[in-house]
Design an enzyme around this catalytic site. Structure first.
Site, PDB file in Angstrom:
ATOM      1  N   HIS A 327      38.887  41.669  46.824  1.00 50.27           N
ATOM      2  CA  HIS A 327      38.934  42.598  46.061  1.00 50.27           C
ATOM      3  C   HIS A 327      39.677  44.028  46.295  1.00 50.27           C
ATOM      4  O   HIS A 327      39.957  44.563  45.467  1.00 50.27           O
ATOM      5  CB  HIS A 327      37.558  42.838  45.219  1.00 50.27           C
ATOM      6  CG  HIS A 327      36.859  41.815  44.530  1.00 50.27           C
ATOM      7  ND1 HIS A 327      37.781  41.270  43.368  1.00 50.27           N
ATOM      8  CD2 HIS A 327      35.812  41.244  44.780  1.00 50.27           C
ATOM      9  CE1 HIS A 327      36.880  40.176  42.929  1.00 50.27           C
ATOM     10  NE2 HIS A 327      35.735  40.278  43.601  1.00 50.27           N
ATOM     11  N   ASP A 363      37.276  31.447  45.128  1.00 46.03           N
ATOM     12  CA  ASP A 363      36.369  32.408  44.954  1.00 46.03           C
ATOM     13  C   ASP A 363      36.076  32.484  43.304  1.00 46.03           C
ATOM     14  O   ASP A 363      37.173  32.483  42.749  1.00 46.03           O
ATOM     15  CB  ASP A 363      36.330  33.933  45.474  1.00 46.03           C
ATOM     16  CG  ASP A 363      35.326  34.822  45.195  1.00 46.03           C
ATOM     17  OD1 ASP A 363      34.406  34.935  46.498  1.00 46.03           O
ATOM     18  OD2 ASP A 363      34.910  35.170  44.409  1.00 46.03           O
ATOM     19  N   HIS A 365      35.411  34.796  41.465  1.00 45.35           N
ATOM     20  CA  HIS A 365      35.998  36.137  40.827  1.00 45.35           C
ATOM     21  C   HIS A 365      37.585  36.153  41.437  1.00 45.35           C
ATOM     22  O   HIS A 365      37.816  35.849  42.269  1.00 45.35           O
ATOM     23  CB  HIS A 365      35.068  37.365  41.429  1.00 45.35           C
ATOM     24  CG  HIS A 365      33.862  37.174  41.278  1.00 45.35           C
ATOM     25  ND1 HIS A 365      32.895  36.863  42.176  1.00 45.35           N
ATOM     26  CD2 HIS A 365      32.916  37.954  40.185  1.00 45.35           C
ATOM     27  CE1 HIS A 365      31.561  36.808  41.637  1.00 45.35           C
ATOM     28  NE2 HIS A 365      31.649  37.442  40.240  1.00 45.35           N
ATOM     29  N   ASP A 454      31.009  31.173  45.797  1.00 47.30           N
ATOM     30  CA  ASP A 454      29.925  31.664  44.787  1.00 47.30           C
ATOM     31  C   ASP A 454      30.276  30.817  43.497  1.00 47.30           C
ATOM     32  O   ASP A 454      29.735  31.062  42.306  1.00 47.30           O
ATOM     33  CB  ASP A 454      30.191  33.272  44.318  1.00 47.30           C
ATOM     34  CG  ASP A 454      31.643  33.734  44.556  1.00 47.30           C
ATOM     35  OD1 ASP A 454      32.589  32.792  44.702  1.00 47.30           O
ATOM     36  OD2 ASP A 454      31.866  34.941  44.334  1.00 47.30           O
TER      37      ASP A 454
END
Length: 609
Positions: A327, A363, A365, A454
């Site tokens: 991120h 991931d 996200h 995740d």
């Protein structure tokens, strides 16, 4: 009385200090405990088709006894006269109210009431030994209990596991215990999901799977003790899969290397945290005085692993690092991430001679930082599979139409899932029809996996359903590129059992083992197929190889997948209106899903009347 159980369980946990703000639980005054957690309900087990919750059972006697001995709430409610007849002449309205004792699950961080021995979200035992033995620890017994690992090792003896291989053919593992110093200082209502225990659980799993059980008690009692620290020197001396992995020492990344992907603003803001006891880049991204060091070590390890793998000094590698990085963009740190480890590794590989680098991000996200860094770059192909939900899932970026810009069009490939609960079949179907064809046409010299776990089954933030077998099979598919020059970098993943079992399965593939079972003839869900067709329809403009794939899928399933289906109206139980708005919205969502799942299996008991 109908809602009394839920009130007792949660009133002391979620107080009026919290407000709901754009998908995050935010502390008034600024701090968010979890990124996007209020958009997700915790899920312990899922199918590829429909999520199934595993909330606290209102009939759990352990739970009930925790409130008032052997008396149930129904007994308390029906007991006439005893409560109203009590002498309350000495009652003090200013007296401190009774608080309910609680404990936090070591596996998923969720809160539980004292008296319950198993987490009502993930089912982990209160005294689980997951930090001592990783996912091989029993989830239903105390810390000393461990599962039979013979099946986990594919029947291989200790001697076969420790057989020495040529140094240039070994898997390199990067880890340093100083990365455990990165930890949130201020105590919140829940432990922060990005916590040092994530690395401890993975390292413990690898050590348990690779070291004889007779050695483990001395190892953990000596070095872990009550603090559960896992020094790098211990891993190096005892070995993770001894004779098959080579640890590499960590070094701090230099400012010059950071400047190849980050701006002066990002570098300075991270360094400034070393002068503060506690600080926050965003409401969910914390730092303490040691966080800058941890971020430099993580980035340095990834850079050195990339260089070692590309130049042939290691066969492949796994970077067991934190804080995560995907991120972190050119200027900003966000989403638990400080420096972008995958981008730094890609840069290091190119410095070592790689012309084209593939970054595959699984991931849950979207890696908005990685995409931002390389969105104009034709030498780096970024492919991300992530939960998106039309931009409503954190961080909101990564739509299928985001393909790169300013000459880099087509070098960003986003596969945005439209819902939670996505499992192995959808991921593998997307790999077969999008990832592998595009990567094959790109022909990378070096491959990096931004390996957030995740999206794994049981993760409290991702709420998806990918299994260790699914991760292993995706890893196996990617080993066919770049002559096997593959670096796996840890990103997210917040259920310790899920992240440790998934990481171990991936490392076994890096060591040359095949997944325990290969999923074949996978069929996607309706929403998964719709996403794949959408992505193929866009990317065929940049990658001719996927044009025939799109035409074939569209001719077979296009008319079927886009037609509207009449859904049966589901009976919904009535919930008080005040739970549907404002600060109680998250709690209403949890309770309504709990009631809905329980009602499918049995009638309401007298406790809820």
């Amino acid at each position: 009385m109908k809602h009394l159980v839920f009130y007792f369980l949660f009133e002391d946990i979620f107080t009026d200090d919290f407000i709901l703000n754009e998908g995050m639980i935010v502390l008034e005054g600024g701090h968010a405990d979890h990124k996007a957690i209020s958009n997700n309900r915790p899920i312990s087990h899922l199918s590829n088709s429909e999520p199934d919750t595993n909330m606290c059972d209102p009939n759990d006697q352990n739970l009930i006894q925790g409130f008032n001995g052997d008396m149930s709430l129904q007994d308390m409610y029906n007991k006439e006269g005893d409560f109203d007849s009590e002498d309350d002449s000495d009652w003090d309205p200013l007296e401190k109210p009774l608080t309910i004792a609680k404990w936090f699950c070591v596996n998923c961080t969720m809160v539980n009431v004292d008296g319950a021995f198993y987490c009502h979200i993930c089912g982990e035992h209160k005294e689980s030994g997951i930090l001592r033995h990783g996912f091989l620890a029993s989830s239903s017994e105390k810390a000393d209990s461990i599962q039979d690992i013979s099946s986990q090792r594919n029947g291989k003896s200790e001697a076969s596991c420790s057989k020495a291989l040529p140094p240039r053919k070994m898997t390199a593992v990067g880890f340093d215990d100083r990365m455990l110093l990165h930890e949130e200082v201020e105590r919140k209502s829940l432990p922060h999901p990005e916590r040092p225990d994530r690395l401890r659980a993975i390292a413990a799993s690898l050590a348990t799977a690779g070291v004889s059980l007779t050695t483990l008690p001395f190892f953990f009692n000596t070095f872990l003790g009550s603090s559960t620290q896992l020094p790098f020197s211990c891993v190096k001396s005892l070995g993770i899969f001894p004779g098959r992995c080579q640890p590499i020492a960590a070094r701090e990344i230099t400012r010059e290397e950071l400047q190849m992907v980050h701006s002066h603003e990002n570098i300075e803001s991270v360094e400034l945290t070393s002068q503060c006891v506690a600080s926050y880049f965003t409401p969910d991204t914390y730092a303490n005085k040691d966080s800058a060091l941890a971020a430099r070590l993580a980035a340095g390890l990834c850079a050195d692993l990339a260089s070692a793998i590309y130049t042939g000094r290691a066969k492949n590698g796994f970077a067991l690092v934190r804080p995560p990085g995907h991120h972190a963009g050119v200027k900003q740190a966000m989403g638990f991430c400080l420096h972008n480890n995958a981008a730094i590794a890609a840069s290091a590989a190119q410095v070592a001679g790689a012309k084209k680098v593939l970054i595959l991000d699984w991931d849950v996200h979207h890696g908005n930082g990685t995409q931002e860094i390389f969105e104009h770059n034709k030498t780096v192909l970024y492919i991300s599979l992530h939960r998106h939900e039309g931009g409503k899932f954190y961080p909101g970026t990564g739509a299928a139409h985001e393909v790169g810009s300013m000459g880099g069009e087509g070098y960003c490939v986003n596969v945005p899932w439209s819902r939670g609960g996505v499992g192995d079949n959808d991921y593998l179907f997307a790999f077969q029809h999008i990832v592998l064809p595009i990567a094959d046409q790109f022909a990378p010299d070096f491959t990096i996996i931004s390996a957030g776990f995740d999206a794994a089954r049981g993760d409290p933030l991702g709420c998806c359903d990918v299994t260790p077998t699914g991760y292993a099979q995706m890893t196996k598919m990617l080993t066919s590129f770049s002559n096997g020059k593959l670096l796996v970098i840890l990103e997210g993943g917040y259920n310790l059992r899920s992240i440790s079992s998934s990481a171990t399965s991936v490392i076994k593939v890096l060591l040359g083992e095949n997944p325990e079972k290969m999923l074949e003839n996978v069929l996607p869900t309706r929403s998964g197929l719709r996403t794949v067709l959408e992505v193929l329809g866009i990317q065929r403009n940049f990658w001719p190889t996927v044009g025939p794939i799109f035409s074939d899928l569209n001719s077979r399933w296009g008319s079927y997948i886009f037609q509207e289906i009449k859904r049966k109206k589901r009976c919904r139980l009535v919930v008080p209106i005040w739970w549907k708005v404002g600060r109680k919205k998250f709690l209403h969502h949890i309770l309504s899903e709990q009631i809905r799942s329980k009602s499918k299996r049995r009638k309401k008991t007298s406790l809820w009347i």
